[in-house]
Design a protein around this motif. Structure first.
Motif, PDB file in Angstrom:
ATOM      1  N   HIS A 156       0.790  -1.198  -0.056  1.00  0.00           N
ATOM      2  CA  HIS A 156      -0.095   0.045  -0.080  1.00  0.00           C
ATOM      3  C   HIS A 156       0.879   1.387   0.021  1.00  0.00           C
ATOM      4  CE1 HIS A 156      -2.800  -2.947   1.323  1.00  0.00           C
ATOM      5  NE2 HIS A 156      -3.890  -2.026   1.178  1.00  0.00           N
ATOM      6  N   SER A 164      -1.390   3.343  -5.603  1.00  0.00           N
ATOM      7  CA  SER A 164      -1.791   3.178  -4.338  1.00  0.00           C
ATOM      8  C   SER A 164      -1.734   1.940  -3.969  1.00  0.00           C
ATOM      9  CB  SER A 164      -3.303   3.731  -4.679  1.00  0.00           C
ATOM     10  OG  SER A 164      -3.437   5.023  -5.038  1.00  0.00           O
ATOM     11  N   GLN A 166      -0.127   5.020   0.454  1.00  0.00           N
ATOM     12  CA  GLN A 166      -1.351   6.270   0.500  1.00  0.00           C
ATOM     13  C   GLN A 166      -0.574   7.697   0.335  1.00  0.00           C
ATOM     14  OE1 GLN A 166      -4.014   5.842   3.917  1.00  0.00           O
ATOM     15  NE2 GLN A 166      -4.956   7.759   3.296  1.00  0.00           N
TER      16      GLN A 166
END
Length: 262
Positions: free
Chosen positions: A101, A110, A103
């Protein structure tokens, strides 16, 4: 399908997928009877989604299915992941996928789907836009720049929201083996008590083949008190091969990340 090589623009498609039929338009759709019924056959694939070392990153681990031959009469082929899991026998299976991941790194996807480990080859990516009203963009392949003599090729598609309440998303893609475009929808569900134990969650999802309305997969989110390491469980009653598996996994993982960010 948008196929890009190094030197081409790797941005998201400029429009939502035009191949998705009117039945998946942005509305609250009437569900067919086949969507509300649990498939009568045993599932042929099962995955456990586990958090990696307490982070948001995930390991996706295949487990031995109920009966790998139960859908042998289906036109769909068995996935290599099912075969690998069964070949291991009683040996605990190793992760098949790793999900990284990002962010707060706008320059990076992403989500990045790796093979097996964080260092494994990149199999696909997902780009979630700052404005969640804009469709997320999924890419099958590795977008990392390489030498011009061996450019990477990525196939890009849009993950489209198909309901006003964010309870349904559609992904449409072409299966290279048959050159056939198919559409699948991940939809919120409160059914399938055999898998959920009757526990309600806004994060349980069923996978529906758009053309037939048939439920072909299910994702069940673990409760907070049930396991600190396991995120959820995913099963499939049908599969169209490894390429299909990556597309629907990327779509489901993107929806989960959208839910986490909201």
């Amino acid at each position: 399908m948008n196929t890009l090589t190094e030197g081409s623009s790797a941005s998201a498609p400029s429009h939502p997928s035009k191949m998705i039929s009117q039945s998946t338009s942005l509305t609250t759709n009437t569900k067919s009877s086949s969507e509300t019924q649990e498939p009568s056959t045993a599932y042929i694939q099962e995955f456990t989604l586990c958090y990696y070392k307490g982070h948001h990153d995930l390991q996706i681990i295949p487990t031995v299915s109920d009966s790998p031959s139960s859908n042998a009469s289906s036109s769909s082929s068995s996935s290599p992941s099912t075969t690998k899991a069964n070949e291991r026998g009683s040996t605990p299976p190793s992760p098949l996928y790793y999900v990284r991941h990002h962010q707060f790194s706008p320059s990076k996807p992403s989500l990045i789907l790796h093979s097996a480990t964080p260092e494994g080859p990149i199999l696909g990516v997902s780009k979630i836009h700052v404005s969640h009203s804009k469709p997320a963009t999924l890419g099958l392949g590795d977008p990392t720049p390489t030498s011009t003599s061996h450019p990477n090729t990525v196939t890009w598609e849009s993950l489209n929201r198909t309901s006003m309440d964010h309870s349904s998303h559609a992904i449409s893609f072409i299966l290279s083996a048959s050159n056939e475009r198919k559409t699948f929808l991940w939809r919120r569900t409160h059914a399938f008590a055999r898998f959920t134990g009757g526990r309600k969650s806004m994060k349980h999802m069923k996978l529906v083949e758009e053309e037939t309305g048939e439920v072909v997969g299910l994702y069940v989110q673990c409760g907070l008190m049930r396991s600190w390491r396991k995120k959820g469980r995913m099963v499939f009653w049908k599969t169209w091969g490894e390429e299909w598996e990556k597309w629907v996994l990327l779509a489901a993982l993107t929806i989960m990340e959208l839910q986490r960010r909201d």
